[in-house]
Write an enzyme that holds these catalytic residues in place. Structure first.
Site, PDB file in Angstrom:
ATOM      1  N   ARG A  25     -23.540 -12.268  12.023  1.00  0.00           N
ATOM      2  CA  ARG A  25     -22.382 -11.358  12.144  1.00  0.00           C
ATOM      3  C   ARG A  25     -22.514 -10.191  11.172  1.00  0.00           C
ATOM      4  O   ARG A  25     -23.002 -10.362  10.057  1.00  0.00           O
ATOM      5  CB  ARG A  25     -21.085 -12.121  11.847  1.00  0.00           C
ATOM      6  CG  ARG A  25     -20.707 -13.073  12.957  1.00  0.00           C
ATOM      7  CD  ARG A  25     -19.492 -13.906  12.596  1.00  0.00           C
ATOM      8  NE  ARG A  25     -19.827 -15.314  12.553  1.00  0.00           N
ATOM      9  CZ  ARG A  25     -19.060 -16.261  12.029  1.00  0.00           C
ATOM     10  NH1 ARG A  25     -17.903 -15.948  11.469  1.00  0.00           N
ATOM     11  NH2 ARG A  25     -19.446 -17.518  12.049  1.00  0.00           N
ATOM     12  N   GLU A  47     -23.908 -24.321  -1.601  1.00  0.00           N
ATOM     13  CA  GLU A  47     -24.210 -25.617  -2.227  1.00  0.00           C
ATOM     14  C   GLU A  47     -25.702 -25.820  -2.451  1.00  0.00           C
ATOM     15  O   GLU A  47     -26.095 -26.518  -3.386  1.00  0.00           O
ATOM     16  CB  GLU A  47     -23.717 -26.762  -1.317  1.00  0.00           C
ATOM     17  CG  GLU A  47     -22.220 -26.848  -1.225  1.00  0.00           C
ATOM     18  CD  GLU A  47     -21.767 -27.734  -0.070  1.00  0.00           C
ATOM     19  OE1 GLU A  47     -22.498 -28.674   0.299  1.00  0.00           O
ATOM     20  OE2 GLU A  47     -20.674 -27.477   0.470  1.00  0.00           O
ATOM     21  N   ASN A  48     -26.520 -25.233  -1.549  1.00  0.00           N
ATOM     22  CA  ASN A  48     -27.941 -25.621  -1.529  1.00  0.00           C
ATOM     23  C   ASN A  48     -28.916 -24.562  -1.979  1.00  0.00           C
ATOM     24  O   ASN A  48     -30.110 -24.824  -2.032  1.00  0.00           O
ATOM     25  CB  ASN A  48     -28.336 -26.047  -0.104  1.00  0.00           C
ATOM     26  CG  ASN A  48     -27.555 -27.262   0.341  1.00  0.00           C
ATOM     27  OD1 ASN A  48     -27.541 -28.264  -0.344  1.00  0.00           O
ATOM     28  ND2 ASN A  48     -26.878 -27.151   1.469  1.00  0.00           N
ATOM     29  N   HIS A 108     -11.919 -20.310   7.469  1.00  0.00           N
ATOM     30  CA  HIS A 108     -12.477 -21.319   6.548  1.00  0.00           C
ATOM     31  C   HIS A 108     -11.383 -21.860   5.624  1.00  0.00           C
ATOM     32  O   HIS A 108     -11.670 -22.294   4.504  1.00  0.00           O
ATOM     33  CB  HIS A 108     -13.590 -20.735   5.654  1.00  0.00           C
ATOM     34  CG  HIS A 108     -14.838 -20.350   6.376  1.00  0.00           C
ATOM     35  ND1 HIS A 108     -15.548 -19.214   6.073  1.00  0.00           N
ATOM     36  CD2 HIS A 108     -15.514 -20.949   7.384  1.00  0.00           C
ATOM     37  CE1 HIS A 108     -16.613 -19.132   6.855  1.00  0.00           C
ATOM     38  NE2 HIS A 108     -16.609 -20.173   7.675  1.00  0.00           N
ATOM     39  N   GLU A 119     -14.776 -30.371   4.897  1.00  0.00           N
ATOM     40  CA  GLU A 119     -13.710 -30.004   5.831  1.00  0.00           C
ATOM     41  C   GLU A 119     -13.279 -31.207   6.666  1.00  0.00           C
ATOM     42  O   GLU A 119     -12.110 -31.337   7.013  1.00  0.00           O
ATOM     43  CB  GLU A 119     -14.186 -28.860   6.731  1.00  0.00           C
ATOM     44  CG  GLU A 119     -14.304 -27.551   5.977  1.00  0.00           C
ATOM     45  CD  GLU A 119     -15.182 -26.527   6.659  1.00  0.00           C
ATOM     46  OE1 GLU A 119     -16.411 -26.725   6.695  1.00  0.00           O
ATOM     47  OE2 GLU A 119     -14.646 -25.525   7.151  1.00  0.00           O
ATOM     48  N   ASN A 175     -23.253 -20.418   7.540  1.00  0.00           N
ATOM     49  CA  ASN A 175     -23.620 -19.516   8.637  1.00  0.00           C
ATOM     50  C   ASN A 175     -22.623 -18.382   8.720  1.00  0.00           C
ATOM     51  O   ASN A 175     -22.967 -17.230   8.891  1.00  0.00           O
ATOM     52  CB  ASN A 175     -23.617 -20.270   9.956  1.00  0.00           C
ATOM     53  CG  ASN A 175     -24.974 -20.833  10.236  1.00  0.00           C
ATOM     54  OD1 ASN A 175     -25.980 -20.206   9.921  1.00  0.00           O
ATOM     55  ND2 ASN A 175     -24.997 -22.010  10.811  1.00  0.00           N
ATOM     56  N   ARG A 231     -10.785 -29.648  14.149  1.00  0.00           N
ATOM     57  CA  ARG A 231     -10.838 -28.339  13.516  1.00  0.00           C
ATOM     58  C   ARG A 231     -10.629 -27.283  14.602  1.00  0.00           C
ATOM     59  O   ARG A 231     -11.297 -27.303  15.632  1.00  0.00           O
ATOM     60  CB  ARG A 231     -12.206 -28.126  12.881  1.00  0.00           C
ATOM     61  CG  ARG A 231     -12.319 -26.749  12.289  1.00  0.00           C
ATOM     62  CD  ARG A 231     -13.721 -26.414  11.901  1.00  0.00           C
ATOM     63  NE  ARG A 231     -13.740 -25.096  11.292  1.00  0.00           N
ATOM     64  CZ  ARG A 231     -14.798 -24.322  11.235  1.00  0.00           C
ATOM     65  NH1 ARG A 231     -15.940 -24.728  11.739  1.00  0.00           N
ATOM     66  NH2 ARG A 231     -14.737 -23.147  10.670  1.00  0.00           N
ATOM     67  N   LYS A 233     -19.660 -32.248  15.432  1.00  0.00           N
ATOM     68  CA  LYS A 233     -19.833 -33.114  14.270  1.00  0.00           C
ATOM     69  C   LYS A 233     -18.608 -33.995  14.159  1.00  0.00           C
ATOM     70  O   LYS A 233     -17.492 -33.510  14.386  1.00  0.00           O
ATOM     71  CB  LYS A 233     -19.953 -32.281  12.989  1.00  0.00           C
ATOM     72  CG  LYS A 233     -21.137 -31.342  12.996  1.00  0.00           C
ATOM     73  CD  LYS A 233     -21.152 -30.474  11.745  1.00  0.00           C
ATOM     74  CE  LYS A 233     -22.237 -29.425  11.854  1.00  0.00           C
ATOM     75  NZ  LYS A 233     -22.046 -28.276  11.015  1.00  0.00           N
ATOM     76  N   ASP A 282     -30.912 -17.745   9.975  1.00  0.00           N
ATOM     77  CA  ASP A 282     -30.848 -18.833   8.989  1.00  0.00           C
ATOM     78  C   ASP A 282     -31.430 -18.319   7.681  1.00  0.00           C
ATOM     79  O   ASP A 282     -32.582 -17.867   7.637  1.00  0.00           O
ATOM     80  CB  ASP A 282     -31.649 -20.042   9.501  1.00  0.00           C
ATOM     81  CG  ASP A 282     -31.447 -21.264   8.613  1.00  0.00           C
ATOM     82  OD1 ASP A 282     -31.557 -21.125   7.375  1.00  0.00           O
ATOM     83  OD2 ASP A 282     -31.169 -22.341   9.160  1.00  0.00           O
ATOM     84  N   ASN A 299     -15.297 -31.719  14.738  1.00  0.00           N
ATOM     85  CA  ASN A 299     -15.504 -30.270  14.675  1.00  0.00           C
ATOM     86  C   ASN A 299     -16.432 -29.889  15.822  1.00  0.00           C
ATOM     87  O   ASN A 299     -17.634 -30.141  15.775  1.00  0.00           O
ATOM     88  CB  ASN A 299     -16.136 -29.913  13.322  1.00  0.00           C
ATOM     89  CG  ASN A 299     -16.363 -28.421  13.162  1.00  0.00           C
ATOM     90  OD1 ASN A 299     -16.209 -27.644  14.108  1.00  0.00           O
ATOM     91  ND2 ASN A 299     -16.745 -28.017  11.965  1.00  0.00           N
ATOM     92  N   LEU A 347     -20.149 -19.979   1.537  1.00  0.00           N
ATOM     93  CA  LEU A 347     -21.334 -19.271   2.030  1.00  0.00           C
ATOM     94  C   LEU A 347     -22.106 -20.206   2.953  1.00  0.00           C
ATOM     95  O   LEU A 347     -22.827 -21.095   2.500  1.00  0.00           O
ATOM     96  CB  LEU A 347     -22.226 -18.832   0.855  1.00  0.00           C
ATOM     97  CG  LEU A 347     -21.519 -18.073  -0.288  1.00  0.00           C
ATOM     98  CD1 LEU A 347     -22.513 -17.709  -1.378  1.00  0.00           C
ATOM     99  CD2 LEU A 347     -20.801 -16.826   0.227  1.00  0.00           C
TER     100      LEU A 347
HETATM  101  P1  ADP Z   1     -21.462 -23.431   9.060  1.00  0.00           P
HETATM  102  O1  ADP Z   1     -20.915 -22.105   8.666  1.00  0.00           O
HETATM  103  O2  ADP Z   1     -22.092 -23.445  10.431  1.00  0.00           O
HETATM  104  O3  ADP Z   1     -20.558 -24.617   8.772  1.00  0.00           O
HETATM  105  P2  ADP Z   1     -23.068 -24.435   6.909  1.00  0.00           P
HETATM  106  O4  ADP Z   1     -22.043 -24.412   5.860  1.00  0.00           O
HETATM  107  O5  ADP Z   1     -23.603 -25.766   7.350  1.00  0.00           O
HETATM  108  O6  ADP Z   1     -22.714 -23.572   8.157  1.00  0.00           O
HETATM  109  O7  ADP Z   1     -24.286 -23.566   6.393  1.00  0.00           O
HETATM  110  C1  ADP Z   1     -25.380 -23.263   7.193  1.00  0.00           C
HETATM  111  C2  ADP Z   1     -26.280 -22.336   6.418  1.00  0.00           C
HETATM  112  O8  ADP Z   1     -26.669 -23.003   5.209  1.00  0.00           O
HETATM  113  C3  ADP Z   1     -27.571 -21.956   7.153  1.00  0.00           C
HETATM  114  O9  ADP Z   1     -27.736 -20.559   7.175  1.00  0.00           O
HETATM  115  C4  ADP Z   1     -28.639 -22.585   6.310  1.00  0.00           C
HETATM  116  O10 ADP Z   1     -29.749 -21.802   6.194  1.00  0.00           O
HETATM  117  C5  ADP Z   1     -28.002 -22.700   4.955  1.00  0.00           C
HETATM  118  N1  ADP Z   1     -28.661 -23.738   4.181  1.00  0.00           N
HETATM  119  C6  ADP Z   1     -28.665 -25.059   4.373  1.00  0.00           C
HETATM  120  N2  ADP Z   1     -29.466 -25.661   3.466  1.00  0.00           N
HETATM  121  C7  ADP Z   1     -29.985 -24.681   2.691  1.00  0.00           C
HETATM  122  C8  ADP Z   1     -30.888 -24.627   1.584  1.00  0.00           C
HETATM  123  N3  ADP Z   1     -31.430 -25.740   1.079  1.00  0.00           N
HETATM  124  N4  ADP Z   1     -31.168 -23.432   1.048  1.00  0.00           N
HETATM  125  C9  ADP Z   1     -30.642 -22.307   1.537  1.00  0.00           C
HETATM  126  N5  ADP Z   1     -29.785 -22.295   2.576  1.00  0.00           N
HETATM  127  C10 ADP Z   1     -29.467 -23.445   3.141  1.00  0.00           C
END
Ligand code: ADP
Length: 401
Positions: A241, A335-336, A180, A389, A211, A91, A14, A284, A7, A209
């Site tokens: 965005r 997820e986080n 996505h 992915e 970036n 990707r 990555k 972020d 990707n 959800l």
């Molecule tokens: P992309 O769309 O670039 O693939 P990701 O799915 O990796 O992005 O998500 C990136 C986003 O996830 C960032 O905005 C980051 O802040 C958020 N993120 C990662 N870890 C956490 C966390 N523990 N709590 C809140 N947000 C998180």
């Protein structure tokens, strides 16, 4: 058979190296913040070696070279030569109207990816650079493009047309494509497996959800509506965005603020969303949440906008599906961040009239083995499912070749 899944984004590359079809990970890693002083490389192999160092390359080509150098490295490598790799899955974000399935990359496909760069300016150009870099290191094997738009090829006409003259769709391809797709498809499949229900009899709302954020209504295994549109700019606000705005704002910017298209494009793609609203120099969500907790009112407003827009999509797609069986949260934020999930489901009077009721404790402790976070009286299941992915790209590449 060994398959490299890659990707290549605007600031990161990555990769994961798989042995297929058993889906064993041999190595994975990334070069992040390409071109910046703080650029870093991380590489892990299946013997537990972890290799981290600053990355010196300034380009995607150099980042790919660094990663591949580690794959064949005497100490930390997992293959002896490049020739052990049978295929590379890439990707690619925008396949336009022409491509709606994984495709072996040839000159014509590269041409299509380049032509679609105007539709995905942040993504297709680095995707193409990654393809070209990998082709130079793996010259005689199939390279497969897996498109983010492909899963949404099933959108019905009433979901993909915009209310503008039909000729603009017919002649110029202006329509909703959705993005996505690999992620939505992957988590929809995982949700069906977890719920032990055939995908063909399941109504899901998948919330990717990260970036970039997008939300999809999945009915009987097929995408029937999705929040991103002609480009990945539509839908909810995102890190940088703007998401959906009144299109007349763009006309106003041109005619009254004397802004040129390039500047507007930059403003809407890179200076808007959480970053533009919060004004703390970062999109972020972790930074924006910290600022909110520290009492910054603009950061709080940005988070409320983000959450409110997700809630509106849950309502809209519950209507589109005439009731959802489950909601899935995935990607970096989904997820986080239990905090964002809780705000989405429980803000104000919650979403109990849609049958969506969160269990706060389960939400806090959600894990791979306990992905369900709804309360007992929730009609709708709420799931936290990590997206993968890269595995989906490896599977689709394997299936094609
Ligand atoms: P992309 O769309 O670039 O693939 P990701 O799915 O990796 O992005 O998500 C990136 C986003 O996830 C960032 O905005 C980051 O802040 C958020 N993120 C990662 N870890 C956490 C966390 N523990 N709590 C809140 N947000 C998180």
């Amino acid at each position: 058979m060994i398959i490299l899944s890659i990707n290549s984004g605007s600031s990161s590359v990555k990769f994961t190296l798989y042995r297929m079809p058993d889906e064993i990970i041999l190595a994975f890693g990334a070069v992040e913040r390409i071109g910046l002083q703080s650029a870093g490389l991380e590489y892990r192999n299946n013997r537990g070696n972890i290799h981290r160092r600053p990355a010196h390359g300034e380009t995607v080509q150099e980042a790919v070279a660094e990663l591949i150098g580690l794959l064949v490295h005497d100490d930390v490598g997992v293959i002896k030569t490049n020739q052990e790799v049978s295929a590379v899955g890439h990707r690619v974000v925008h396949g336009g109207q022409t491509i709606s399935a994984p495709t072996i990359i040839d000159d014509a496909v590269k041409q299509i990816i380049a032509e679609n760069s105007q539709l995905a300016p942040l993504h297709n150009p680095p995707n193409l650079k990654g393809i070209q870099a990998c082709e130079s290191f793996f010259p005689n094997i199939p390279h497969v493009a897996v498109f983010d738009t492909a899963f949404h090829a099933t959108l019905p006409e009433h979901a993909y047309l915009y209310g503008i003259p039909y000729a603009l769709y017919k002649d110029n391809g202006i329509r909703r494509y959705g993005f996505h797709g690999t992620s939505h498809q992957f988590v929809a499949g995982e949700a069906a497996a977890h719920l032990n229900r055939p995908p063909a009899r399941l109504k899901l709302i998948t919330c990717h959800l990260g970036n970039g954020s997008s939300i999809t209504a999945v009915k009987n295994g097929q995408s029937i509506d999705t929040s991103m549109g002609f480009t990945p700019l539509e839908g909810t606000i995102m890190g940088t965005r703007c998401g959906s705005i009144d299109p007349a704002i763009v006309v106003y910017m041109m005619t009254h603020l004397n802004m040129k298209p390039d500047r507007i494009d930059h403003l809407l793609n890179r200076q808007s969303g959480l970053k533009g609203l919060a004004g703390i120099g970062s999109g972020d969500i972790r930074d924006v949440l910290s600022a909110m907790h520290a009492g910054n009112p603009r950061a709080a407003a940005a988070i409320r906008l983000y959450v409110y827009q997700i809630r509106k999509y849950l309502g809209a797609y519950t209507a589109a599906l005439n009731g959802a069986d489950a909601i899935v949260f995935t990607a970096g934020i989904g997820e986080n961040s239990p905090e964002i999930r809780e705000m989405v489901c429980s803000w104000g009077n919650g979403l109990d009239n849609l049958g969506i009721v969160l269990d706060t404790e389960k939400n806090r402790t959600a894990s791979l083995t306990a992905p369900e976070i709804q309360s007992e009286n929730s009609r709708v299941k709420i799931l936290v499912i990590p997206t993968d992915e890269s595995l989906d790209i490896a599977r689709q590449t394997h299936a094609l070749i």
